[in-house]
Design an enzyme around this catalytic site. Structure first.
Site, PDB file in Angstrom:
ATOM      1  N   ARG A  98     -22.200  26.284 -38.205  1.00  0.00           N
ATOM      2  CA  ARG A  98     -21.821  27.703 -38.151  1.00  0.00           C
ATOM      3  C   ARG A  98     -21.599  28.281 -39.544  1.00  0.00           C
ATOM      4  NH1 ARG A  98     -17.634  28.266 -33.016  1.00  0.00           N
ATOM      5  NH2 ARG A  98     -19.210  28.931 -31.517  1.00  0.00           N
ATOM      6  N   LYS A 157     -20.512  21.893 -14.469  1.00  0.00           N
ATOM      7  CA  LYS A 157     -20.104  22.755 -13.361  1.00  0.00           C
ATOM      8  C   LYS A 157     -21.074  23.876 -13.025  1.00  0.00           C
ATOM      9  CE  LYS A 157     -15.155  22.268 -14.105  1.00  0.00           C
ATOM     10  NZ  LYS A 157     -14.037  22.977 -14.739  1.00  0.00           N
ATOM     11  N   GLY A 197     -23.525  25.607 -27.578  1.00  0.00           N
ATOM     12  CA  GLY A 197     -22.605  24.613 -27.032  1.00  0.00           C
ATOM     13  C   GLY A 197     -23.156  23.200 -27.090  1.00  0.00           C
ATOM     14  N   GLY A 231     -19.721  30.319 -25.348  1.00  0.00           N
ATOM     15  CA  GLY A 231     -19.412  31.357 -24.357  1.00  0.00           C
ATOM     16  C   GLY A 231     -20.157  32.650 -24.626  1.00  0.00           C
TER      17      GLY A 231
HETATM   18  C1  3PG Z   1     -15.808  29.502 -30.038  1.00  0.00           C
HETATM   19  O1  3PG Z   1     -15.847  28.512 -30.770  1.00  0.00           O
HETATM   20  O2  3PG Z   1     -15.927  29.441 -28.804  1.00  0.00           O
HETATM   21  C2  3PG Z   1     -15.670  30.855 -30.683  1.00  0.00           C
HETATM   22  O3  3PG Z   1     -15.431  30.714 -32.041  1.00  0.00           O
HETATM   23  C3  3PG Z   1     -14.583  31.651 -30.020  1.00  0.00           C
HETATM   24  O4  3PG Z   1     -13.387  30.922 -30.030  1.00  0.00           O
HETATM   25  P1  3PG Z   1     -12.442  31.004 -28.776  1.00  0.00           P
HETATM   26  O5  3PG Z   1     -13.183  30.390 -27.621  1.00  0.00           O
HETATM   27  O6  3PG Z   1     -11.200  30.230 -29.143  1.00  0.00           O
HETATM   28  O7  3PG Z   1     -12.143  32.460 -28.528  1.00  0.00           O
END
Ligand code: 3PG
Ligand code: MG
Length: 402
Positions: A40, A202, A359, A382
């Site tokens: 990142r 899931k 992810g 997310g």
């Molecule tokens: C992540 O790693 O999912 C993003 O940086 C957002 O972080 P958070 O899920 O803690 O809001």
């Protein structure tokens, strides 16, 4: 309605508030925090280098972990400032306070091309509350806002969204632009066949994505533990596999939807099953033992089987667009990684536009050394799911229109 890009800003001598997602995995070793995957941070370099080259004074805002609105030095960004200095070959200044006199004093001393990182914005509860006074205090540290934090764009926080209302211009950074280009642009009218590979544990995590993609995809290839919820919903034996027992109706609804839309929804035809979850386990293929495609009594499915791998590879080979989210087995353990690896190799070898949706699937592809062979690997978890679902991301919505 296109969003303003950092490319169109003239930033010479301007204080640019740059929001990035530096929420990277770390480990503690010998009393020091070590970054275990800096993807990142590296992915934010094009925007940062662009701003430096243009003579901006760059004030970086970022969050790290979930300190829940209080100062907690376990979540300090100071090690990230050091790492960033190494990556760009230039000292990155660090402000131990997020807002107020400390950063104001440091910023006043900055020259064109200098870079400063503010401490973790989540040390203030007002950040996640998207409190207007805090957003205004952040905004007062700069002249323009650039959001490159795609991974946090699904959060309506002060530094990702609220701040935009307090600056003249709010532009997207180069990473943000690329993420939107692939996850939104390429997928709006995908070249066909469009094959979606979905895994992970899931069904409930992916329901929005499945329903949204049902409108576009030609074929779904399902793996990971979520496959066994679909098994169970159809009365196929699942042994000790992880199943979402309360999502069987949902699974049946998805299968019926696929059928009514003429979308092919492929489930594993065989699996690897084990009685032991460990790095030395010796799983067996369910097609060989136990005959049918179900999982044996007392055994747990941990990967797709070899026949499924062959089937999925054939589908991938003829695809023109591939979107992948979620591993197909417990790839972190070598005995259960073959399915995810073989499918990753097929995706890498295909001539299709190949998009890895963030992810764990990106972690897997990197672990196999295949990330460079994909068209695009998202930095969002997310955020990428929400974007694919068709949701509006607050961090994008807040940006200026051109
Ligand atoms: C992540 O790693 O999912 C993003 O940086 C957002 O972080 P958070 O899920 O803690 O809001
Ligand atoms: Mg998250």
């Amino acid at each position: 309605m296109a969003k303003l890009s950092v490319r169109s800003l003239s930033v010479k001598g301007q204080r640019v508030l740059l929001r990035v997602d530096f929420n990277v995995p770390t480990e503690e070793k010998d009393g020091r925090t070590r970054i275990t995957d800096d993807t990142r941070i590296r992915e934010s370099l094009p925007t940062l280098k662009h701003l430096i080259a243009e003579g901006a004074r760059v004030v970086i805002m970022a969050h790290f972990g979930r300190p829940k609105g209080a100062v907690n030095l376990k979540y300090t960004l100071r090690p990230v400032a050091e790492h960033l200095s190494t990556l760009i070959g230039k000292t990155v200044l660090f402000s131990s306070e997020v807002i107020g006199e400390v950063p104001r004093g440091l910023i006043a001393e900055m020259q064109d091309g200098d870079v400063l990182l503010l401490e973790n914005v989540r040390f203030h509860a007002e950040e996640e509350a998207n409190e207007a006074g805090f957003a205004a205090a952040l905004a007062s540290l700069g002249d323009v806002f650039v959001n490159d934090a795609f991974g946090a764009a699904h959060r309506a926080h002060a530094s990702t969204a609220g701040i935009a209302a307090h600056v003249g211009k709010a532009a997207m950074g180069l990473l943000m632009e690329k993420e939107l280009q692939y996850l939104q642009g390429e997928l709006s009218e995908p070249a066909r066949p469009f094959v979606v590979i979905l895994g992970g544990s899931k069904v409930s995590d992916k329901i929005g994505v499945i329903k949204a993609l049902m409108e576009k995809a030609n074929t779904f290839l399902i793996g990971g533990a979520m496959a066994y919820t679909f098994f169970k919903a159809q009365g196929i034996p699942t042994g000790n596999s992880r199943v979402e027992a309360d999502k069987l109706d949902l699974a049946r609804e998805i299968l019926a939807l696929a059928e009514s839309k003429g979308v092919r929804f492929l489930l594993p035809v065989d699996n690897l099953e084990t009685q032991e979850i460990s790095a030395t386990a010796q799983p067996r293929a369910t097609g060989v033992h136990g005959g049918a495609k179900g999982v044996s009594e007392g055994w747990e499915a941990v990967d797709i089987g070899p026949e499924t791998v062959a089937l999925y590879r054939t589908e991938i080979a003829s695809a023109k667009t591939v979107l992948w989210n979620g591993p197909l087995g417990i790839f972190e353990l070598p005995p259960f990684a073959a399915g995810t690896r073989s499918v990753a190799e097929a995706v890498a070898a295909s001539g299709a536009v190949t998009i890895i949706g963030g992810g764990d699937s990106v972690t897997a592809v990197k672990q196999f050394g295949l990330a460079d062979r994909m068209s695009f690997c998202s930095t969002g978890g997310g955020a990428s799911l929400e974007l694919i679902e068709g949701k509006v991301l607050p961090g994008v919505a807040a940006l200026s229109e051109v």
